[in-house]
Design an enzyme around this catalytic site. Structure first.
Site, PDB file in Angstrom:
ATOM      1  N   GLU A 188       0.835  -1.216   0.000  1.00 52.65           N
ATOM      2  CA  GLU A 188       0.000   0.000   0.000  1.00 52.65           C
ATOM      3  C   GLU A 188       0.866   1.262   0.000  1.00 52.65           C
ATOM      4  OE1 GLU A 188      -1.690   1.654   3.460  1.00 52.65           O
ATOM      5  OE2 GLU A 188      -0.992   0.057   4.765  1.00 52.65           O
TER       6      GLU A 188
ATOM      7  N   LYS B 287      -3.421  -1.276  15.471  1.00 53.29           N
ATOM      8  CA  LYS B 287      -2.790  -0.496  16.537  1.00 53.29           C
ATOM      9  C   LYS B 287      -3.663  -0.483  17.775  1.00 53.29           C
ATOM     10  CE  LYS B 287       0.369   2.561  14.220  1.00 53.29           C
ATOM     11  NZ  LYS B 287       0.307   3.354  12.990  1.00 53.29           N
TER      12      LYS B 287
HETATM   13  N1  PSU Z   1      -2.527   1.532  10.534  1.00 57.36           N
HETATM   14  C1  PSU Z   1      -1.224   1.786  10.674  1.00 57.36           C
HETATM   15  N2  PSU Z   1      -0.566   2.587   9.786  1.00 57.36           N
HETATM   16  C2  PSU Z   1      -1.225   3.109   8.713  1.00 57.36           C
HETATM   17  C3  PSU Z   1      -2.616   2.807   8.556  1.00 57.36           C
HETATM   18  C4  PSU Z   1      -3.216   2.026   9.485  1.00 57.36           C
HETATM   19  O1  PSU Z   1      -0.623   1.309  11.627  1.00 57.36           O
HETATM   20  O2  PSU Z   1      -0.608   3.825   7.912  1.00 57.36           O
HETATM   21  C5  PSU Z   1      -3.348   3.334   7.358  1.00 57.36           C
HETATM   22  C6  PSU Z   1      -3.634   2.172   6.387  1.00 57.36           C
HETATM   23  O3  PSU Z   1      -3.493   2.658   5.069  1.00 57.36           O
HETATM   24  C7  PSU Z   1      -5.088   1.851   6.653  1.00 57.36           C
HETATM   25  C8  PSU Z   1      -5.625   3.226   6.959  1.00 57.36           C
HETATM   26  O4  PSU Z   1      -5.732   1.239   5.573  1.00 57.36           O
HETATM   27  O5  PSU Z   1      -4.621   3.847   7.735  1.00 57.36           O
HETATM   28  C9  PSU Z   1      -6.939   3.183   7.708  1.00 57.36           C
HETATM   29  O6  PSU Z   1      -7.437   4.480   7.790  1.00 57.36           O
HETATM   30  P1  PSU Z   1      -8.990   4.742   8.113  1.00 57.36           P
HETATM   31  O7  PSU Z   1      -9.169   4.355   9.541  1.00 57.36           O
HETATM   32  O8  PSU Z   1      -9.167   6.190   7.885  1.00 57.36           O
HETATM   33  O9  PSU Z   1      -9.746   3.863   7.164  1.00 57.36           O
END
Ligand code: PSU
Ligand code: MN
Length: 302
Positions: A24, A157
């Site tokens: 990604e 996380k």
């Molecule tokens: N968790 C991490 N690092 C990240 C992300 C999540 O530890 O960079 C990023 C990933 O790209 C994930 C996104 O798909 O955040 C999720 O964001 P949201 O909760 O806005 O969908």
């Protein structure tokens, strides 16, 4: 405009049935600080190439979803201020020729469209704390219910609601397997305390589950939860202390809604003196290695 631009390296591997792993771009654009993010993007690709696996780093550039980036593309995701793009943003970027760094949801969606079945990331998005009030749940979770990709991550996380995230994956019938563990990991920590029903001992088992899903006509993904090795994890006491501090600081600063997670993550990197960042990089490298093995096992099944 082409619907997808697949790099020559990835197209050749797909045509020959050779292993390919999707990566990604949001983790590069938004999840890791500059300039380490550029090194990390190149390093993840290098880990795959060393193992004979074609790296498919995915991003939307000038309206076109790119599956596999050249050096200019890798620089763009690391150095430009790109929008964070989930699945719902893809048609808008395509229509206006915009660019975006793809989340787990958008990367998995585009990987599946290109015929790529294995994807490595750091952590999945999930259900946020307080979601019963805010409804804040990442599109990563429902997208995996309809996207046939095995995603290797170190869980989610610990700033998220891990129990609720696992419940949602259960509701959506997304298989979750621990990689050589029966405990779901908590990103920087090896164990979240949440037990899993299933573990796998190696890449062949994951490939066999992927094959079973295909035979059943299923379009669900698989969450492969790969914990960081114990000697690489963040010290749990330090982790708990810094997290508690971060939540208290967010509360004191009156941070609300979408701003909470970036606030917490920034706070955690600073308050850990960079330690959380090193752990983040280590766990992502581990996930890329495991994804390479799974992609090789998948391609060996023919
Ligand atoms: N968790 C991490 N690092 C990240 C992300 C999540 O530890 O960079 C990023 C990933 O790209 C994930 C996104 O798909 O955040 C999720 O964001 P949201 O909760 O806005 O969908
Ligand atoms: Mn959200």
């Amino acid at each position: 405009m082409p619907e997808l631009r697949i790099s020559d390296e990835v197209a050749a591997a797909l045509a020959a049935g050779q292993p390919v792993v999707a990566l990604e771009s949001t983790i590069i654009s938004h999840g890791l600080p500059r300039p380490r993010n550029l090194d990390a993007a190149r390093e993840f690709e290098g880990i795959l190439r060393e193992r004979g696996v074609a790296p498919a780093t995915i991003a939307v550039l000038d309206g076109v979803p790119h599956i596999g980036l050249d050096d200019v593309g890798v620089r763009r995701i690391a150095e430009e201020e790109l929008a964070k793009a989930s699945v719902r943003d893809l048609p808008i970027l395509a229509a206006r020729g915009g660019s975006g760094a793809t989340t787990v949801a958008a990367t998995a969606h585009l990987a599946a469209r290109a015929g790529i079945r294995v994807f490595a990331t750091g952590g999945l998005g999930g259900v946020h704390r307080g979601a019963s009030e805010t409804f804040d749940e990442s599109a990563d979770i429902p997208t995996l219910a309809v996207t046939p990709v095995a995603v290797v991550s170190a869980g989610v996380k610990s700033v998220l609601d891990i129990a609720a995230t696992l419940e949602r994956l259960e509701t959506l019938s997304v298989p979750v397997v621990g990689y050589r563990t029966r405990v779901f990991p908590a990103f920087w920590l090896r164990e979240s305390g949440h037990e899993l029903d299933w573990s796998v001992e190696g890449p062949d088992e994951v490939a066999a589950i992927m094959a079973s899903l295909d035979e059943a006509g299923s379009r669900t993904g698989i969450v492969v939860a790969n914990p960081i090795p114990e000697d690489q994890q963040w010290d749990p006491a330090e982790h708990d202390r810094v997290l508690a501090e971060a939540f208290a600081a967010a509360e004191a600063a009156g941070v609300r809604g979408k701003a909470v997670t970036p606030f917490l993550l920034g706070y955690i990197v600073d308050a850990s003196g960079g330690r959380s960042l090193e752990v983040n990089l280590d766990l992502a490298r581990n996930n890329v290695r495991v994804a390479a093995d799974i992609a090789a096992a998948w391609s060996a099944r023919g």
